[in-house]
Design a protein around this motif. Structure first.
Motif, PDB file in Angstrom:
ATOM      1  N   ILE A   7       5.828   3.093   1.754  1.00 53.62           N
ATOM      2  CA  ILE A   7       4.832   2.425   2.577  1.00 53.62           C
ATOM      3  C   ILE A   7       5.331   2.232   4.005  1.00 53.62           C
ATOM      4  CG2 ILE A   7       5.425  -0.001   2.140  1.00 53.62           C
ATOM      5  CD1 ILE A   7       2.378  -0.464   1.730  1.00 53.62           C
ATOM      6  N   PHE A   8       6.626   2.106   4.197  1.00 53.98           N
ATOM      7  CA  PHE A   8       7.188   1.893   5.526  1.00 53.98           C
ATOM      8  C   PHE A   8       7.178   3.163   6.382  1.00 53.98           C
ATOM      9  CE2 PHE A   8       9.032  -1.508   2.978  1.00 53.98           C
ATOM     10  CZ  PHE A   8       8.681  -2.587   3.767  1.00 53.98           C
ATOM     11  N   TYR A   9       6.900   4.303   5.765  1.00 54.53           N
ATOM     12  CA  TYR A   9       6.861   5.560   6.501  1.00 54.53           C
ATOM     13  C   TYR A   9       5.434   6.063   6.709  1.00 54.53           C
ATOM     14  CZ  TYR A   9      11.746   5.362   5.300  1.00 54.53           C
ATOM     15  OH  TYR A   9      13.046   4.945   5.159  1.00 54.53           O
ATOM     16  N   LYS A  10       4.461   5.276   6.297  1.00 50.85           N
ATOM     17  CA  LYS A  10       3.062   5.667   6.428  1.00 50.85           C
ATOM     18  C   LYS A  10       2.527   5.303   7.804  1.00 50.85           C
ATOM     19  CE  LYS A  10       2.609   7.147   2.244  1.00 50.85           C
ATOM     20  NZ  LYS A  10       2.467   8.564   1.982  1.00 50.85           N
ATOM     21  N   LYS A  11       1.505   6.024   8.232  1.00 46.02           N
ATOM     22  CA  LYS A  11       0.810   5.674   9.465  1.00 46.02           C
ATOM     23  C   LYS A  11      -0.001   4.407   9.201  1.00 46.02           C
ATOM     24  CE  LYS A  11       0.351  10.442  10.931  1.00 46.02           C
ATOM     25  NZ  LYS A  11      -0.559  11.543  11.183  1.00 46.02           N
ATOM     26  N   SER A  12      -0.326   3.698  10.258  1.00 44.13           N
ATOM     27  CA  SER A  12      -1.026   2.425  10.100  1.00 44.13           C
ATOM     28  C   SER A  12      -2.358   2.580   9.379  1.00 44.13           C
ATOM     29  CB  SER A  12      -1.234   1.757  11.455  1.00 44.13           C
ATOM     30  OG  SER A  12      -1.995   2.582  12.296  1.00 44.13           O
ATOM     31  N   THR A  13      -2.998   3.720   9.524  1.00 42.98           N
ATOM     32  CA  THR A  13      -4.290   3.931   8.866  1.00 42.98           C
ATOM     33  C   THR A  13      -4.134   4.224   7.378  1.00 42.98           C
ATOM     34  OG1 THR A  13      -4.209   6.263   9.507  1.00 42.98           O
ATOM     35  CG2 THR A  13      -5.403   4.762  10.957  1.00 42.98           C
ATOM     36  N   GLU A  14      -2.940   4.573   6.937  1.00 39.92           N
ATOM     37  CA  GLU A  14      -2.707   4.937   5.539  1.00 39.92           C
ATOM     38  C   GLU A  14      -2.135   3.802   4.704  1.00 39.92           C
ATOM     39  OE1 GLU A  14       0.093   8.057   6.182  1.00 39.92           O
ATOM     40  OE2 GLU A  14      -1.441   9.594   6.334  1.00 39.92           O
ATOM     41  N   VAL A  15      -1.734   2.709   5.338  1.00 41.26           N
ATOM     42  CA  VAL A  15      -1.021   1.645   4.630  1.00 41.26           C
ATOM     43  C   VAL A  15      -1.868   1.002   3.542  1.00 41.26           C
ATOM     44  CG1 VAL A  15       0.015  -0.639   4.900  1.00 41.26           C
ATOM     45  CG2 VAL A  15       0.548   1.166   6.519  1.00 41.26           C
ATOM     46  N   ALA A  16      -3.091   0.615   3.870  1.00 42.32           N
ATOM     47  CA  ALA A  16      -3.946  -0.086   2.905  1.00 42.32           C
ATOM     48  C   ALA A  16      -4.266   0.801   1.707  1.00 42.32           C
ATOM     49  CB  ALA A  16      -5.230  -0.555   3.577  1.00 42.32           C
ATOM     50  N   SER A  17      -4.596   2.062   1.946  1.00 40.02           N
ATOM     51  CA  SER A  17      -4.930   2.947   0.826  1.00 40.02           C
ATOM     52  C   SER A  17      -3.702   3.251  -0.024  1.00 40.02           C
ATOM     53  CB  SER A  17      -5.573   4.235   1.314  1.00 40.02           C
ATOM     54  OG  SER A  17      -4.689   4.965   2.107  1.00 40.02           O
ATOM     55  N   PHE A  18      -2.529   3.387   0.612  1.00 43.51           N
ATOM     56  CA  PHE A  18      -1.304   3.616  -0.148  1.00 43.51           C
ATOM     57  C   PHE A  18      -1.013   2.424  -1.048  1.00 43.51           C
ATOM     58  CE2 PHE A  18       3.230   3.104  -0.843  1.00 43.51           C
ATOM     59  CZ  PHE A  18       3.567   4.335  -1.353  1.00 43.51           C
ATOM     60  N   PHE A  19      -1.140   1.201  -0.495  1.00 42.65           N
ATOM     61  CA  PHE A  19      -0.873   0.013  -1.297  1.00 42.65           C
ATOM     62  C   PHE A  19      -1.820  -0.055  -2.483  1.00 42.65           C
ATOM     63  CE2 PHE A  19      -1.413  -4.392  -2.544  1.00 42.65           C
ATOM     64  CZ  PHE A  19      -0.108  -4.789  -2.702  1.00 42.65           C
ATOM     65  N   LEU A  20      -3.097   0.213  -2.264  1.00 47.41           N
ATOM     66  CA  LEU A  20      -4.077   0.164  -3.356  1.00 47.41           C
ATOM     67  C   LEU A  20      -3.756   1.197  -4.430  1.00 47.41           C
ATOM     68  CD1 LEU A  20      -6.643  -1.143  -4.422  1.00 47.41           C
ATOM     69  CD2 LEU A  20      -7.937   0.558  -3.142  1.00 47.41           C
TER      70      LEU A  20
END
Length: 75
Positions: A7-20
């Protein structure tokens, strides 16, 4: 655990979907000891997102509080 570190290497737009996605995968898994952790992290989801997207933390507040505690100690 290591999967979540991505999650720390994701773009800001990808963080929420990655967490879900991570949350759903872990809840559906058969790893019983790990099922409580994502529920706890879900409570702090917005804070986690803010830290990763904006690199915001409470370090200054903690440092200021430590200075106050030190002054109380020596007074």
């Amino acid at each position: 655990k290591y999967n979540f570190m991505e999650i720390f290497y994701k773009k800001s737009t990808e963080v929420a979907s990655f967490f879900l996605d991570w949350y759903e995968n872990l809840i559906k898994s058969n790893i019983e000891p790990m099922k409580n952790m994502p529920k706890t992290l879900a409570c702090y989801n917005s804070g986690i997102n803010n830290i990763i997207i904006y690199w915001i933390n409470n370090a200054k507040a903690v440092r200021f509080n430590g200075a106050i505690q030190w002054l109380n100690h020596i007074a």
